[in-house]
Enzyme design. Structure first.
Site, PDB file in Angstrom:
ATOM      1  N   LYS A  22      -5.733  -9.636   4.919  1.00 26.61           N
ATOM      2  CA  LYS A  22      -7.011  -8.939   4.930  1.00 26.61           C
ATOM      3  C   LYS A  22      -8.318  -9.697   5.377  1.00 26.61           C
ATOM      4  O   LYS A  22      -9.106  -8.891   6.158  1.00 26.61           O
ATOM      5  CB  LYS A  22      -7.101  -8.577   3.392  1.00 26.61           C
ATOM      6  CG  LYS A  22      -6.108  -7.405   3.134  1.00 26.61           C
ATOM      7  CD  LYS A  22      -6.780  -6.584   2.037  1.00 26.61           C
ATOM      8  CE  LYS A  22      -5.894  -5.340   1.539  1.00 26.61           C
ATOM      9  NZ  LYS A  22      -6.431  -4.530   0.575  1.00 26.61           N
ATOM     10  N   ASP A  56     -10.534   0.332   1.146  1.00 23.52           N
ATOM     11  CA  ASP A  56     -10.380   0.008  -0.310  1.00 23.52           C
ATOM     12  C   ASP A  56     -11.566   0.611  -1.056  1.00 23.52           C
ATOM     13  O   ASP A  56     -11.618   1.004  -2.290  1.00 23.52           O
ATOM     14  CB  ASP A  56     -10.230  -1.276  -0.604  1.00 23.52           C
ATOM     15  CG  ASP A  56      -8.863  -1.779   0.015  1.00 23.52           C
ATOM     16  OD1 ASP A  56      -7.979  -0.966   0.022  1.00 23.52           O
ATOM     17  OD2 ASP A  56      -8.700  -2.930   0.279  1.00 23.52           O
TER      18      ASP A  56
END
Ligand code: ATR
Length: 271
Positions: A66, A102
């Site tokens: 990420k 997210d």
């Protein structure tokens, strides 16, 4: 030609993202497929290059890529920069546009649960990458955030980066006392993955939200329920972040409730 999408990570074989996205692709009649693609940590650059050569149009990104995915992208959203991590890459000619869904995914799950976080005091457990997305989102939504973490220095450093965020010394034991003052708790730690347990104060009907799901979250939920907490697991967040990625790629917001039911059924099969 059928367009290629997928999730990259390591490990990635158990990811529910192909189930979610392929159901939406079928519903919408898109000529595209979505795969789980294993790329080891040290092979991100070459792995992305190969996927570009295969004509990949969009990728979700999970552990351990990420942070690096943000770094290697040619363009980045403000949200991804603020969080320091990307979970969604979109092909832009010969590069990638990095975004982070997210954050909106987490916020949607709170809204869906009937929670307006503005002005609320939220206890966030953990100070790693997942906590950073959660704290950034809560801070943007005008919540007061109290961070609890095993390693105090990481909690302090995270709190310093976000308006309205503070931290509590004393490691996770501080939860027992200071945790009484929060409106709800969000557990972002991986403590459940290694069999560890948190000690929580009496919940008195407050919400204990663990952003993990399945077997990793189950013991924590039974502890929380026993001490009077309402619980919410991370499966709705998984589906919500997927939905925002899908919207970036295809311009439509897909149906999250049916995808959530599919994921719950799949998890049940695994237990
Ligand atoms: P992620 O990106 O999933 O958040 P991470 O950056 O490795 O992963 O962070 C993991 C978080 O879980 C951290 O807050 C970590 O606490 P430390 O900062 O003290 O390492 C927490 N964590 C992991 N295992 C734990 C355990 N057994 N007990 C308590 N906290 C734990």
């Amino acid at each position: 030609m059928t367009a290629l999408y997928g999730v990259i990570g390591d490990p990635v074989a158990h990811s529910l993202s192909p189930l979610i996205h392929n159901s939406w692709l079928a519903d919408g009649g898109f000529d595209a497929r979505y795969e789980a693609i294993g790329i080891p940590q040290e092979r991100l650059d070459s792995g992305l290059k190969e996927l570009m050569d295969r004509g990949a149009c969009g990728l979700n990104v999970t552990l351990p890529h990420k942070n690096s995915a943000l770094r290697v992208s040619s363009e980045r959203s403000d949200t991804a920069i603020r969080i320091g991590a990307a979970n969604t890459l979109t092909r832009t000619g010969d590069g990638w546009y990095a975004d982070n869904t997210d954050a909106p995914g987490f916020l949607k799950t709170l809204t869906d649960a009937g929670i307006d976080v503005a002005g609320q005091t939220v206890g966030v457990i953990g100070a790693g990458g997942s906590a950073r997305a959660v704290v950034a989102t809560l801070s943007d939504a005008q919540a007061e955030v109290m961070i609890f973490n095993r390693t105090g220095a990481r909690a302090r450093s995270l709190a310093e980066d976000f308006e309205g965020a503070d931290w509590t010394p004393g490691g996770l034991d501080a939860l027992l006392e200071a945790g009484s003052a929060v409106d709800f708790l969000v557990n972002t730690t991986s403590v459940g993955h290694t069999g560890g347990r948190l000690r929580l104060p009496e919940g008195d009907g407050r919400l204990y939200y663990d952003i993990s799901y399945g077997a990793a979250a189950a013991p924590g939920f039974s502890d929380a329920k026993r001490t009077g907490w309402r619980t919410l697991d991370g499966l709705p967040m998984l589906v919500a972040q997927a939905a925002f990625s899908f919207q970036i790629w295809f311009g439509v917001m897909p149906d999250t409730s049916r995808a959530l039911a599919l994921c719950r059924a799949k998890l049940e099969q695994r237990t």
